[in-house]
Design a protein around this motif. Sequence first.
Motif, PDB file in Angstrom:
ATOM      1  N   ALA B  89       1.039  -1.425   0.032  1.00 35.19           N
ATOM      2  CA  ALA B  89       0.137   0.019   0.237  1.00 35.19           C
ATOM      3  C   ALA B  89       0.485   1.815  -0.031  1.00 35.19           C
ATOM      4  O   ALA B  89       0.287   2.337  -0.289  1.00 35.19           O
ATOM      5  N   ALA B  90       1.990   0.940   0.314  1.00 33.60           N
ATOM      6  CA  ALA B  90       2.794   2.799   0.479  1.00 33.60           C
ATOM      7  C   ALA B  90       3.615   2.514  -1.255  1.00 33.60           C
ATOM      8  O   ALA B  90       4.254   3.950  -1.195  1.00 33.60           O
ATOM      9  N   GLN B  91       3.605   1.501  -1.908  1.00 36.48           N
ATOM     10  CA  GLN B  91       3.922   1.633  -2.888  1.00 36.48           C
ATOM     11  C   GLN B  91       3.390   2.353  -3.682  1.00 36.48           C
ATOM     12  O   GLN B  91       2.306   2.284  -4.255  1.00 36.48           O
ATOM     13  N   GLY B  92       4.130   3.787  -4.705  1.00 39.42           N
ATOM     14  CA  GLY B  92       3.700   4.476  -5.212  1.00 39.42           C
ATOM     15  C   GLY B  92       2.796   6.045  -4.387  1.00 39.42           C
ATOM     16  O   GLY B  92       2.093   6.551  -5.084  1.00 39.42           O
ATOM     17  N   ALA B  93       3.295   5.423  -2.939  1.00 42.37           N
ATOM     18  CA  ALA B  93       2.423   7.027  -2.584  1.00 42.37           C
ATOM     19  C   ALA B  93       2.779   8.280  -2.338  1.00 42.37           C
ATOM     20  O   ALA B  93       4.157   8.181  -2.841  1.00 42.37           O
ATOM     21  N   ASP B  94       2.338   9.582  -2.463  1.00 45.63           N
ATOM     22  CA  ASP B  94       2.822  10.606  -2.894  1.00 45.63           C
ATOM     23  C   ASP B  94       3.598  10.650  -1.577  1.00 45.63           C
ATOM     24  O   ASP B  94       3.988  10.534  -0.104  1.00 45.63           O
ATOM     25  N   ALA B  95       4.435  12.197  -1.501  1.00 43.11           N
ATOM     26  CA  ALA B  95       5.368  12.676  -0.576  1.00 43.11           C
ATOM     27  C   ALA B  95       4.385  13.037   0.646  1.00 43.11           C
ATOM     28  O   ALA B  95       4.919  12.290   1.428  1.00 43.11           O
TER      29      ALA B  95
END
Lengths: 322, 260
Positions: B89-95
């Motif tokens: 779920a953290a992959q591709g999270a924005d800044a």
Amino acid sequence: MGTILVVAEIQKGAIRESSYELVAVARELAESGGHDVNGLVIGSGVGDLATDFASKGAGKTLVVDDVSAANYNVDIWSKAIKAAAESTGADLILIANTPSGWDVAPRIAAGLDCAFVSDCFKIASLDGNGGNFVRRVFNGKLDAEVSTSGKTVATVQPGATAAFEGSSDGGTEALSTDLSARASFVEIKLAESTGVDLTKADIIVSGGRGVGSAEKFPEVIQPLADALGGAMGASRPVVDAGWLDHPYQVGSSGQIVTPKLYLAIGISGAIQHLVGMKASNFIVAINKDADAPIFEVANVGVVADLFDIVPALTNALKAAKG
Amino acid sequence: MKVMVCLKQVPHQDARLDVNSDGTWIQEDNIKFEINSYDTYAIEEALRLKDAGDAEVVVVSIGPDRVTQALRTALGMGADRAVHVNDAAAQGADALGTAKILAAVAKEEGADVIFTGLMADDDNASAIPPMVAELLDMPSATGVTATEISEASIKVERELEGGALEVVELPKPCLIAIQTGANQVRYASLKGIMQAKKKPVDVKTLADLGVADSAGHAHNKATINKISVPAKGDTAEILEGSTDEIVTQLVGKIKELGLL
Ligand SMILES: Cc1cc2nc3c(=O)[nH]c(=O)nc-3n(C[C@H](O)[C@H](O)[C@H](O)COP(=O)(O)OP(=O)(O)OC[C@H]3O[C@@H](n4cnc5c(N)ncnc54)[C@H](O)[C@@H]3O)c2cc1C
Ligand SMILES: Nc1ncnc2c1ncn2[C@@H]1O[C@H](COP(=O)(O)O)[C@@H](O)[C@H]1O
């Protein structure tokens, strides 16, 4: 409809060019989307500057004018910008990507729990639900198109657009905000002047990380500079690695140079290097990567191994001079 | 004193960058990764505090399985412990989402000082560190090239333009985003790498950190829709031929400029 808040930055007693670039970006978006544009000026004794900003494109401008804000302070700036964003109900908050801009802008987005886009060079659109932004990634090698939802804080690359030159209606209004700070400003240390002054050289031969090691500078780069009667320069990684001292560094955190001839050797062409040399009269780039962004600003390019070209060029120049 | 270092594993500086099949990021298969260059200086800055006294250094990274390698390298350099946030779920999270995760780790750790890099070499955002500080209600400074620590505060030098420096003092706890060149980064010694194998790496998910409902790509407010090779403008005239032919043309150009 909606509001765009433009945060001004003062340097050496004047509003920076990059602040007026933000105004240009805001005005263009406002024209198509019908947004209001508001300004924010933070500093000490800045009443006149704020009035100027308000009439030169920023529109109604909020002012935080206090001795405690005489120098940039991360705590004061983040509180002031958040307060201004709230009082104007801004959908888009624009801040220039300068050392103070990148220091404070992400805090605003985190504080408001809203979208953030950094160092964009183009804002393609803005509506009530966010916007579309374009920025460089991978040190200039690729472009990224980013869309945001809802309120957005964006930093804009200095120099990406021309400064706004029109006028606007709108006076100034004091913004009251908490001026207490945890971070305390101590002093500004100016760059020490040393023997190397690249700004006076007619010819500069700069080497980058591609040169590979400290020894290669006296062996490969300096002889070419000597053959041309020019000075040697470098990109930042060369200085970071201790191969050459800081006075040799060309770029946003080094020297800004405009020689008649600039040779970029084993330098990829990241924006921070380009701003230091792209105004040179004639640029030659030597790089083994045909896609290196340096070729975008060069007049002449050679796609080859620098260790083949540079020694041969040095010899040919020596021979040509006789 | 507990010192936390945030590090990101990024494509190797000399890796070939190809756009992936859906055009939203680069092709990550079959390329080499390394610790973000800025973060190596952040690790070194933290290890200097450890060398000087009683600091415990915890390195933290969010990323997939491959990130273990980066954390092991940092442990090999001398860090004491690692936290690996490994959650799809953290992959591709924005800044901001990524910052929320790092802030949750920092809270759990009770870090007195947080070091990060100024910028990641892949997204070039310089976004996450001030966000982490804001979320933790700490002061912060970015682009730092020198630090001087005392009991209650840290005095730092921040780089401005043209070689000027701004000196600022921050009370602890605080966050400091380090600029490249701040120090001379050590290598992991063979002994260090052997010892690192025994050092703990805690693996966590967003649920473990209590941020599954607020962070991660599903909560993004900023999304990359497209990655592409920049449109070419007026590019350079590329000289072709053998080395001799190229050199002859270059000498000709320099003569034309009247610089010979
Ligand atoms: C706040 C800030 C300030 C900065 N200030 C500056 C600054 O003042 N100046 C500056 O330069 N940078 C600055 N940077 C860093 C900048 O972002 C880049 O990291 C840097 O410019 C890259 O340097 P480079 O081109 O030498 O290295 P790289 O980007 O690693 O490029 C090396 C190049 O060498 C080529 N190469 C390798 N081997 C060979 C060979 N044998 N023959 C030919 N070509 C070869 C490669 O193809 C590559 O293009 C700053 C960054 C930040 C965030
Ligand atoms: N996935 C991550 N894991 C840990 N730290 C990170 C991560 N992404 C960014 N950081 C930290 O934030 C800094 C700035 O990254 P960015 O804001 O992406 O340019 C990096 O130098 C790291 O210290």
